[in-house]
Write a protein that holds these residues in place. Structure first.
Motif, PDB file in Angstrom:
ATOM      1  N   ALA A  81       0.850  -1.207   0.000  1.00 27.87           N
ATOM      2  CA  ALA A  81       0.000   0.000   0.000  1.00 27.87           C
ATOM      3  C   ALA A  81       0.881   1.251   0.000  1.00 27.87           C
ATOM      4  N   TYR A  82       1.964   1.232   0.788  1.00 32.17           N
ATOM      5  CA  TYR A  82       2.915   2.347   0.778  1.00 32.17           C
ATOM      6  C   TYR A  82       3.507   2.526  -0.623  1.00 32.17           C
ATOM      7  N   LEU A  83       3.873   1.417  -1.260  1.00 33.12           N
ATOM      8  CA  LEU A  83       4.455   1.486  -2.604  1.00 33.12           C
ATOM      9  C   LEU A  83       3.464   2.042  -3.623  1.00 33.12           C
ATOM     10  N   GLU A  84       2.178   1.702  -3.484  1.00 32.89           N
ATOM     11  CA  GLU A  84       1.155   2.248  -4.391  1.00 32.89           C
ATOM     12  C   GLU A  84       1.053   3.761  -4.228  1.00 32.89           C
ATOM     13  N   LYS A  85       1.082   4.239  -2.978  1.00 39.05           N
ATOM     14  CA  LYS A  85       1.052   5.686  -2.713  1.00 39.05           C
ATOM     15  C   LYS A  85       2.297   6.349  -3.307  1.00 39.05           C
TER      16      LYS A  85
END
Length: 159
Positions: A81-85
């Motif tokens: 999720a951090y990587l998507e952001k």
């Protein structure tokens, strides 16, 4: 001469060959494993710099643990999720990665587990603010079949 006289030199020769081959094979296997793991680490770093989420997801274990020096440990789902952001910020121009480089790499193998320590140097612009940061990192990699996967990561900010 009895029949055991001939067996003694053959036994010594076989013993020498066994000792030589196991040491050489272990060293050759270790060097090959180190090369393969370092190549995998390079692939991972390239995918991170380029924000290639499909590649990154395939390169971590299902029970992956990620810890930054300024936060609590997170698992694979939260890390993705951090990587998507982060990917969204890169695509919309809020975040630009100028440099992402792994330096001072040290690798220690423990069978099918590898510990890779390094210094990461990052130059970026985030919301108009230019930053240069360095981090000390520890990565734990595990052999998954014929490939290496990252199982854990921890960093601490140097500057």
């Amino acid at each position: 001469m009895n029949k055991h006289t001939y067996l003694k030199p053959i036994g010594i020769l076989l013993s020498l060959l066994w000792f030589a081959s196991t040491g050489a094979c272990k060293k050759e296997n270790t060097l090959e494993a180190e090369r393969a793991l370092l190549e995998r680490v390079d692939q991972f770093n390239t995918a991170f710099k380029e924000s290639n989420l499909v590649t990154l997801e395939s390169m971590v274990t299902e029970n992956y643990q990620h810890t930054n020096g300024n936060g609590k440990p997170i698992g694979k789902t939260d890390w993705l999720a951090y990587l998507e952001k982060r990917e969204s910020e890169i695509k919309n121009g809020t975040l630009t990665i100028h440099q992402y480089e792994m330096l001072d790499v040290q690798l220690t193998l423990f069978g099918e587990v590898g510990v890779v320590t390094s210094k990461i140097s990052v130059q970026s612009t985030n919301m108009g603010a230019y930053r240069e940061n360095e981090y000390r990192t520890t990565n734990v990699w595990v052999k998954d079949g014929k490939s290496w996967k990252r199982a854990a990561f921890h960093d601490g900010k140097i500057r």
